[in-house]
Write an enzyme that holds these catalytic residues in place. Structure first.
Site, short mmCIF file in Angstrom:
data_model
loop_
_atom_site.label_atom_id
_atom_site.label_comp_id
_atom_site.label_asym_id
_atom_site.label_seq_id
_atom_site.Cartn_x
_atom_site.Cartn_y
_atom_site.Cartn_z
N SER A 288 0.84 -1.20 0.00
CA SER A 288 0.00 0.00 0.00
C SER A 288 0.87 1.25 0.00
CB SER A 288 -0.91 0.01 1.23
OG SER A 288 -0.13 0.25 2.40
N CYS A 289 0.22 2.40 -0.24
CA CYS A 289 0.95 3.67 -0.21
C CYS A 289 1.54 3.93 1.17
CB CYS A 289 0.04 4.81 -0.63
SG CYS A 289 -1.47 4.97 0.36
N THR A 347 -5.95 0.66 9.23
CA THR A 347 -4.89 0.58 8.23
C THR A 347 -4.19 -0.76 8.37
OG1 THR A 347 -2.80 1.52 7.43
CG2 THR A 347 -3.26 1.77 9.77
N GLY A 348 -3.94 -1.37 7.24
CA GLY A 348 -3.22 -2.65 7.26
C GLY A 348 -1.72 -2.48 7.12
#
Length: 481
Positions: A288-289, A347-348
Site C-alpha cells: 500500500s501507499c 490501516t493494514g
C-alpha cells in the site's frame, strides 16, 4: 551597481545556463537512455525555472544551494563519454568532487565516477518491454503518465494497452480526457489524441490500445501484438494468487498488483526488499501507499538504532472508497461524507511491515484517520529505540540517508518551517521526513513522514516494474551500501 541589479544579473546568467542544459539532458535521455538527476530528482523534461528551483531546493536537504554554474561542467563532461543506460546524479557528482583532494579536473573526475556506465562496463540496451494496465483509475492514470514520461529512446518500458470495462458513448474520449487533465496533478505534459475507430489513445507518440473486457479470461493479448508483458492490476479486485493468476493470459508474463497482496503473494517495497523477488515469480504486490511510506524510514531507523516497538498513526487523505455524501457503505464510518468529516478507520500498513521487513522483530501497531484533503497524507511514526540518542543525531542521520544511502529514492528530507500537505503533491519519494517536526527524547523518536499517496506510490510501482523487467538502470556515482 545595486544589490538588486546584481541579483537580477546573476539570475539571468543562471537562466541562460539552465536553457543550455535542457537539450543536453534531453539528448542523453533520448539517445542513450541516461536519466540525469539532481539529488535523486529527475531533470528530464524540466523547464528552465524547474531546473533552477530543483537546484535551489538542494539547500533544504544538503544545507547549501547548488548553482547551475557548478553542475553544468559535469553535464558537459557526461556528453563526451560513451555512456550506456544509467541514472547519473549531478548533485552527487558535484558534492563528491568538492570532497575529493586529488586535484582531478571535472572531466577526469566525472569519467572515473561513472566508469561503470561507460565503455566495456556499460549495459547494453534491452529490448522494449510491453506493459498493460488493467484498470484506469487514479493510480492507473498516474502510472500511465510515468510510463509515457519515461519512454526515453523506446528501449525501456512501453505502455501498450489499457483494459477497462465496457463503457457508453465516447468512452475512450472521456478516458483520454481524464488522462489529459487532473484536478490534483495538473495537465498532462505533452499531447494526446484519440482514434476512436481503432480504439487507441496516442500520448506523446505512444500508441495505447484500449481493450474492453469485463473479465481477464476474455482477453488474448497476443491478438494485439503484445508479448511477454507485465500487467499492472490497478483495480484491487483480486488480491490473492488464485485471483491474480486470471491475468496470466497469452501475452502476459508477470502481474503486479497496486494494493496489498494476500496469502503468499510477495509484498514489495522498492528500495527495501525488491531484491528478494525471485526471477521466476509471476505474481507480486507493491503493498500500500502507507506501507511504502513507513517501511523505508523504519528500516533506516532499525539499521542505525534498533527498534523495539512502534506505533504508526496515519492522517490520510480521503479516497474513492469513501462516500462524497452520507450513504450506505459496507465498512464502518466510511459511509459518512468524506469531504465533510474526519473519519477513524483501520490501516493494514502496520501488519504489512512484517512482509516487507521480516527481520524486524519489533511489534508495530497502527491506526488511521481519513481527513478532508484529496491528496497527500502524513504518517506519524512513534518508535522506542534500542539505544538513547539525540534529536540532532537523528536529524543528521536521516538527512544523510536521504542524500547518499540506497534509500535515497524512497526517503526525502525537508527543513522548510512552513511546509504543509499541498507542498508535497507530485513528490516522487515514498516518504518525506519533516525535519522541523522531528521529536527525540532518549530512546523515543517520533518521525513525521509526508507522502503523496497517489503519485509517490505510483513512482514506487513503476520502480518495481522496472526492476522485474530488467530496465532498472544503475545510478552513478555509486551509493555506498
Amino acid at each position: 551597481m545595486t544589490v538588486n541589479d546584481d541579483s537580477f544579473t546573476n539570475w539571468k546568467i543562471r537562466e541562460e545556463i539552465a536553457e543550455s542544459m535542457i537539450p543536453l539532458i534531453g539528448k542523453l535521455h533520448r539517445e542513450r537512455d541516461v536519466t540525469v538527476l539532481l539529488h535523486s530528482r529527475s531533470l528530464v523534461n524540466k523547464s528552465v525555472v524547474s531546473l533552477l528551483k530543483t537546484h535551489r531546493f538542494a539547500r533544504q536537504i544538503a544545507g547549501a544551494e547548488l548553482s547551475v554554474t557548478e553542475t553544468m561542467p559535469f553535464l558537459e563532461a557526461l556528453t563526451t563519454l560513451d555512456l550506456g543506460p544509467s541514472q547519473i546524479d549531478l548533485g552527487m557528482l558535484a558534492t563528491t568532487y568538492k570532497a575529493d583532494d586529488r586535484g582531478l579536473s571535472v572531466a577526469e573526475f566525472t569519467a572515473e565516477a561513472v566508469a561503470g556506465a561507460t565503455g566495456a562496463n556499460k549495459i547494453e540496451r534491452r529490448e522494449p518491454r510491453d506493459v498493460v494496465l488493467y484498470g484506469f483509475g487514479r493510480i492507473g492514470r498516474l502510472v500511465a503518465r510515468l510510463l509515457i514520461e519515461k519512454a526515453g529512446s523506446g528501449n525501456g518500458l512501453r505502455l501498450r494497452a489499457i483494459v477497462v470495462r465496457g463503457g457508453g458513448a465516447q468512452d475512450i474520449v472521456k478516458r483520454a480526457s481524464l488522462l489529459r487533465r487532473d484536478s490534483i496533478h495538473g495537465q498532462f505534459q505533452g499531447t494526446i489524441t484519440v482514434d476512436e475507430d481503432s480504439s487507441t489513445i496516442v500520448a506523446n507518440g505512444n500508441a495505447i490500445k484500449v481493450i474492453y473486457a469485463d473479465d481477464p479470461s476474455h482477453v488474448d493479448y497476443t491478438e494485439y501484438g503484445i508479448r511477454d508483458a507485465i500487467l499492472i492490476d490497478n483495480t484491487g479486485k483480486w488480491r490473492d494468487r488464485e485471483g491474480l493468476s486470471k491475468h496470466l493470459r497469452p501475452g502476459i508474463e508477470k502481474v503486479v498488483l497496486t494494493a496489498p497482496g494476500k496469502g503468499d503473494v510477495p509484498n514489495i517495497v522498492h528500495g527495501v526488499n525488491h531484491d528478494t523477488i525471485k526471477p521466476d515469480e509471476q505474481i507480486l504486490s507493491c503493498a500500500s501507499c502507507t506501507t511504502n511510506a513507513i517501511v523505508p524510514p523504519l528500516k533506516a531507523m532499525d539499521d542505525e538504532y534498533g527498534v523495539l516497538r512502534g506505533h504508526v498513526e496515519t492522517v490520510h487523505s480521503f479516497t474513492n472508497d469513501q462516500n462524497l455524501l452520507d450513504n450506505y457503505h459496507k465498512s464502518e464510518r466510511r459511509g459518512r461524507s468524506a469531504p465533510l468529516n474526519m473519519v477513524i478507520t483501520e490501516t493494514g500498513a502496520a501488519s504489512a511491515v512484517a512482509k516487507a521487513l521480516p527481520d524486524l522483530k519489533a511489534k508495530i501497531s497502527g491506526s488511521s484517520i481519513r481527513v478532508p484533503v484529496p491528496d497527500v497524507s502524513i504518517a506519524i511514526l512513534n518508535l522506542q529505540l534500542a539505544r538513547e540518542t539525540t534529536r540532532e543525531e537523528v536529524h543528521d542521520y536521516l538527512r544523510e540517508v536521504s542524500l547518499t544511502s540506497p534509500l535515497k529514492r524512497q526517503i526525502d528530507f525537508i527543513t522548510a518551517p512552513d511546509a504543509v500537505s499541498s507542498d508535497f503533491i507530485g513528490s516522487r519519494h515514498a516518504s518525506i521526513v519533516d525535519a522541523g517536526a522531528l521529536k527525540v527524547d532518549g530512546d523515543n523518536a517520533i518521525l513525521y513522514l509526508w507522502y503523496d499517496n497517489e503519485f509517490g506510490y505510483s513512482c514506487q510501482v513503476v520502480r518495481v516494474v522496472q526492476h522485474v523487467s530488467g530496465v532498472e538502470y544503475p545510478t552513478f556515482p555509486a551509493t555506498a551500501v
